[in-house]
Design an enzyme around this catalytic site. Structure first.
Site, PDB file in Angstrom:
ATOM      1  N   LYS A  43     -15.855   5.202  -1.215  1.00  0.00           N
ATOM      2  CA  LYS A  43     -15.154   5.277   0.077  1.00  0.00           C
ATOM      3  C   LYS A  43     -14.277   6.521   0.136  1.00  0.00           C
ATOM      4  O   LYS A  43     -13.616   6.860  -0.839  1.00  0.00           O
ATOM      5  CB  LYS A  43     -14.289   4.022   0.242  1.00  0.00           C
ATOM      6  CG  LYS A  43     -13.463   4.006   1.509  1.00  0.00           C
ATOM      7  CD  LYS A  43     -12.839   2.646   1.725  1.00  0.00           C
ATOM      8  CE  LYS A  43     -11.396   2.623   1.364  1.00  0.00           C
ATOM      9  NZ  LYS A  43     -10.730   1.358   1.627  1.00  0.00           N
ATOM     10  N   ARG A  55       0.829  -1.218   0.000  1.00  0.00           N
ATOM     11  CA  ARG A  55       0.000   0.000   0.000  1.00  0.00           C
ATOM     12  C   ARG A  55       0.855   1.257   0.000  1.00  0.00           C
ATOM     13  O   ARG A  55       0.337   2.345  -0.206  1.00  0.00           O
ATOM     14  CB  ARG A  55      -0.994  -0.041   1.174  1.00  0.00           C
ATOM     15  CG  ARG A  55      -2.074  -1.125   0.963  1.00  0.00           C
ATOM     16  CD  ARG A  55      -3.099  -1.157   2.057  1.00  0.00           C
ATOM     17  NE  ARG A  55      -2.541  -1.612   3.310  1.00  0.00           N
ATOM     18  CZ  ARG A  55      -3.183  -1.596   4.466  1.00  0.00           C
ATOM     19  NH1 ARG A  55      -4.417  -1.136   4.520  1.00  0.00           N
ATOM     20  NH2 ARG A  55      -2.608  -2.048   5.554  1.00  0.00           N
TER      21      ARG A  55
HETATM   22  C1  R5P Z   1      -7.730  -0.162   0.246  1.00  0.00           C
HETATM   23  O1  R5P Z   1      -7.530   0.343  -0.858  1.00  0.00           O
HETATM   24  C2  R5P Z   1      -7.840  -1.626   0.416  1.00  0.00           C
HETATM   25  O2  R5P Z   1      -8.436  -2.207  -0.675  1.00  0.00           O
HETATM   26  C3  R5P Z   1      -8.593  -1.985   1.679  1.00  0.00           C
HETATM   27  O3  R5P Z   1      -9.918  -1.520   1.568  1.00  0.00           O
HETATM   28  C4  R5P Z   1      -7.955  -1.397   2.881  1.00  0.00           C
HETATM   29  O4  R5P Z   1      -6.594  -1.711   2.878  1.00  0.00           O
HETATM   30  C5  R5P Z   1      -8.599  -1.893   4.145  1.00  0.00           C
HETATM   31  O5  R5P Z   1      -7.981  -1.276   5.234  1.00  0.00           O
HETATM   32  P1  R5P Z   1      -8.767  -1.102   6.600  1.00  0.00           P
HETATM   33  O6  R5P Z   1      -9.219  -2.447   7.033  1.00  0.00           O
HETATM   34  O7  R5P Z   1      -7.761  -0.489   7.527  1.00  0.00           O
HETATM   35  O8  R5P Z   1      -9.911  -0.169   6.317  1.00  0.00           O
END
Ligand code: R5P
Length: 295
Positions: free
Chosen positions: A193, A89
């Site tokens: 989101k 990420r």
């Molecule tokens: C983000 O782009 C990923 O696809 C996931 O949605 C994200 O890494 C989830 O992270 P968390 O559980 O901290 O919201």
């Protein structure tokens, strides 16, 4: 021979069975100064398949050590399987909380740095849903990715009512579609989101009617659980019936599982790319296919 990192033992064993390829002995030690040693004592094969989910800095070091150990023991081919690609990420040179354009110089592309290090000790790399497909280009060795999302259909009940496969953001739509196709029936939709901080997100739904429907949310990673728990809450408030949280990589850091339960999730399912209590399905068949083709 399959050579397992400490965080990938179940998946390595499943892969060994799937490929009918022997599982090497491995040893993991920590010295008083904190340094680690990962070894494959007795390794003896032409091909080594080093399987390490790089969930921690320790796992990154294990990867490099195991690659070196098997070369030292005479492996002619080293394939490195990264079921979960850590640091993926961090794929842009940005200061936390800032966009790339706002950031001052001096920040790394950590995903690229890790990929380069791994590439030095391997002939090829196999990853599983590496957050963004372009990450493959960061490796100096040939790299391919495997899609484990279809496997997420397996643990879902057969009797989902008017099923909806929901991506919590646009980036997960292909995963939701793969899971729906494997399940055999259902619609695919995406929320929008907005990330407010490392552990807080806001989701908004489109015009889709959710009342009385069973929903499987499909994402690549559940880390803090903020994306999933916000989505679950939103769905429940909109009248969805059973809500399942599914992901390829169930990192589940901190209190993520509790957060999801409190949000009203029916069940949480992930694969064994990250070995957790919710790892209901193994990515081994998908990884084995990639290893059989030899590309
Ligand atoms: C983000 O782009 C990923 O696809 C996931 O949605 C994200 O890494 C989830 O992270 P968390 O559980 O901290 O919201």
């Amino acid at each position: 021979m399959i050579v397992s990192g400490s965080a990938s033992q179940a998946l390595s064993a499943a892969l060994s069975a799937e490929l009918d390829e022997e599982l090497s002995a491995v040893e993991f030690e920590r010295f008083p100064d904190g340094e680690i040693l990962a070894a494959a004592p007795g390794f003896d094969a032409d091909r080594a398949v080093v399987v390490v989910s790089t969930v921690s800095a320790t796992a990154h070091v294990e990867t490099l050590q195991l690659q070196d150990a098997v070369r030292e023991a005479g492996a002619e081919e080293v394939v490195t399987v990264l079921p979960y690609v850590g640091y993926a990420r961090q794929d842009r040179p940005a200061k936390p909380g800032h966009t790339v354009s706002e950031s001052p110089p001096g920040y790394p592309v950590s995903a690229r740095a890790m990929a380069r290090a791994v590439s030095a000790g391997t002939d090829r790399v196999v990853t599983v849903n590496p957050h963004e497909e372009f990450l493959r280009d960061f490796f100096d060795a040939p790299a391919r990715s495997v899609d484990a999302a279809p496997l997420l259909a397996d643990p879902l009940p057969d009797d989902l009512v008017d099923p909806l496969f929901l991506a919590p953001d646009d980036g997960a739509v292909d995963l939701a579609r793969s899971a729906r196709d494997a399940y055999g029936t259902g619609d695919v939709e995406a929320f929008e989101k907005r990330r407010l901080s490392g552990s807080e997100v806001e989701v908004t739904a489109g015009a889709v009617d959710l009342a009385g429907r069973d929903v499987a949310i499909v994402d690549d990673i559940v880390a803090t659980g903020s994306t999933m728990s916000e989505s679950v809450e939103h769905l429940r408030q909109a009248g969805a019936s059973r809500v399942y949280a599914t992901c390829v990589h169930p990192l589940l850091v901190g209190g993520a599982l509790v957060r999801l339960r409190r949000a009203g999730v029916e069940a949480v399912y992930g694969t064994d790319t990250v070995e957790r209590s919710v790892s209901a399905v193994s990515a081994a068949p998908a990884v084995a296919d990639a290893l059989r083709t030899g590309e």
